[in-house]
Design a protein around this motif. Sequence first.
Motif, PDB file in Angstrom:
ATOM      1  N   GLY A  84      -8.110   9.035   7.266  1.00 43.86           N
ATOM      2  CA  GLY A  84      -7.292   8.828   6.578  1.00 43.86           C
ATOM      3  C   GLY A  84      -5.863   7.820   6.598  1.00 43.86           C
ATOM      4  N   ILE A  99       1.039  -0.916   0.255  1.00 46.78           N
ATOM      5  CA  ILE A  99       0.520  -0.146  -0.123  1.00 46.78           C
ATOM      6  C   ILE A  99       0.908   0.842  -0.095  1.00 46.78           C
ATOM      7  N   ILE A 100       1.867   1.389   0.491  1.00 47.26           N
ATOM      8  CA  ILE A 100       2.780   1.996   0.405  1.00 47.26           C
ATOM      9  C   ILE A 100       3.329   3.201  -0.686  1.00 47.26           C
ATOM     10  N   GLY A 101       3.233   4.408  -0.628  1.00 47.01           N
ATOM     11  CA  GLY A 101       3.631   5.569  -1.762  1.00 47.01           C
ATOM     12  C   GLY A 101       4.959   6.156  -1.036  1.00 47.01           C
ATOM     13  N   ARG A 102       5.652   7.342  -2.014  1.00 52.26           N
ATOM     14  CA  ARG A 102       6.082   7.513  -1.489  1.00 52.26           C
ATOM     15  C   ARG A 102       5.630   9.280  -0.682  1.00 52.26           C
ATOM     16  N   SER A 123       0.663   8.656   7.991  1.00 49.68           N
ATOM     17  CA  SER A 123      -0.035   7.953   7.735  1.00 49.68           C
ATOM     18  C   SER A 123      -0.585   6.385   7.371  1.00 49.68           C
ATOM     19  N   ILE A 124       0.362   5.978   7.757  1.00 51.49           N
ATOM     20  CA  ILE A 124       0.529   3.898   7.804  1.00 51.49           C
ATOM     21  C   ILE A 124       1.369   3.755   8.634  1.00 51.49           C
ATOM     22  N   ILE A 178      -4.464   4.685   8.022  1.00 57.44           N
ATOM     23  CA  ILE A 178      -4.443   2.992   8.070  1.00 57.44           C
ATOM     24  C   ILE A 178      -3.685   2.947   9.194  1.00 57.44           C
ATOM     25  N   ASP A 180       3.847   8.457   1.706  1.00 62.38           N
ATOM     26  CA  ASP A 180       3.303   8.085   3.612  1.00 62.38           C
ATOM     27  C   ASP A 180       3.933   8.525   4.199  1.00 62.38           C
TER      28      ASP A 180
END
Lengths: 273, 194
Positions: free
Chosen positions: A114, A55-58, A98-99, A116, A60
Amino acid sequence: MTYSYAFLDEATKRMIRRAILKAVAIPGHQVPFGAREMPLPYGWGTGGIQVTASIIGRSDVLKVIDQGADDTTNAVSIRRFFARTAGVATTTHTAEASIIQTRHRIPERVLQPGQIIVYQVPMPEPLSRLEPRVVESTKLHALADYGLMQVRLYEDIARHGRSASAYNHPVMVNGRYLMSPSPIPAFDNPKMDRMPALQLFGAGREKRIYAVPPYTSVKSLDFEDHPFDPIRAPHPCAICGATDSYLDEIVTDDVGGRMFVCSDTDHCEERAP
Amino acid sequence: MSDGLLPGFSDAVFGAQGCFRAILAALSEPGTVHALGGDLAPPAPLCPAAAAVVLTLADPDASLVHDAGPVADAFLRFHTGAPEAELATASFVLATGAMPPLAALTPGTDEIPSAGATLVVQVESIEEGEGWTLSGPGIDGLRRLKVTGLPDDFPAQWAANHARFPRGVDVILCAGDRLAGLPRSVTLAVTLEA
């Protein structure tokens, strides 16, 4: 040597992403997935890591806790793993993440829409001790037949006067699926109910993913005349004085000295004078 | 190169990751509408959101059935490698025209409900705040979603789809570069306007 972004190859991420979406659509249902071998042993969060990697992106910001602490070996190494392979910012502050990947705790600070939270799960099947045959426990889930677990709960109460599970106390999700909350303390169970954040669960060795969408009913199993009543050590935190947080008991010497401190290190640091 | 094969995501890794997070948000908070942004320019009749969803999720392990014609077929098969299948067994079904009945897609089984299909539908528009009233997991109380371009009997089809929970079909609605999700867990009521 360069890695694929967030370590996993794209085909594996797609497979895990499909499993996560089905898990979200069927809250509490365990979706099988083809867990990969990861560069750490089973029991150290291979399931959680694979979910996070998918799920992770830049953009996060990642927080990782182990039993509530940001500074334990497992948490530090997983945080560094993603800082290195995914180039993400990391934090120890619950509010900034965010995570949040977690082993066995939910942060004290209420999670927000929002966010996770990704749980590392050793044994996803709540019925495993009662019905070790997967073929049978799968049928029990299909039929929503959870009498076995109610009987275990009854026997606990008959023998001990109360439910004997201090952690990993089973929950009913959305009134349909019996689910293992992972080995979080029973103290944390109420936080799962109607949580505004998305909850994802990854079990690497057992190759299962499950999920609880935001604002979903999560009810700890109990009886009307023996309502769910989690235990908290009856002490204030020795560092910050909190009387409403989950506490770790620390042995301080070999003559019986001990202290109780917040298990959630970020929560404690924010409160400490 | 107007008749050549059009490119997929300009960045395969982050195009897919960004699109996945939009789908994840859409399905975990049903009724919210998410714009993808990005630079995907698929061939007609595909809209960018529907093409992005398929490129993000379909692959040789996840079969695809669609009604978008040969040019789009070449585009989708090349970029995903997803095999063809019968409508009744496909993992993903993409409808750019009239959508197939939900009952025609596989709902999975009581033991393996996760085998239920995902239907990606291109519609005319999706708007938050009016239209249907949704409730269920992912929704704090009620949420409104207005969709134009679905068959008139969609609410009835959805009621039947929801009634067989945990079996069922999950729907991703796409319009332009925006998408919204209807997981099978959600209840949909037609709102009677005053």
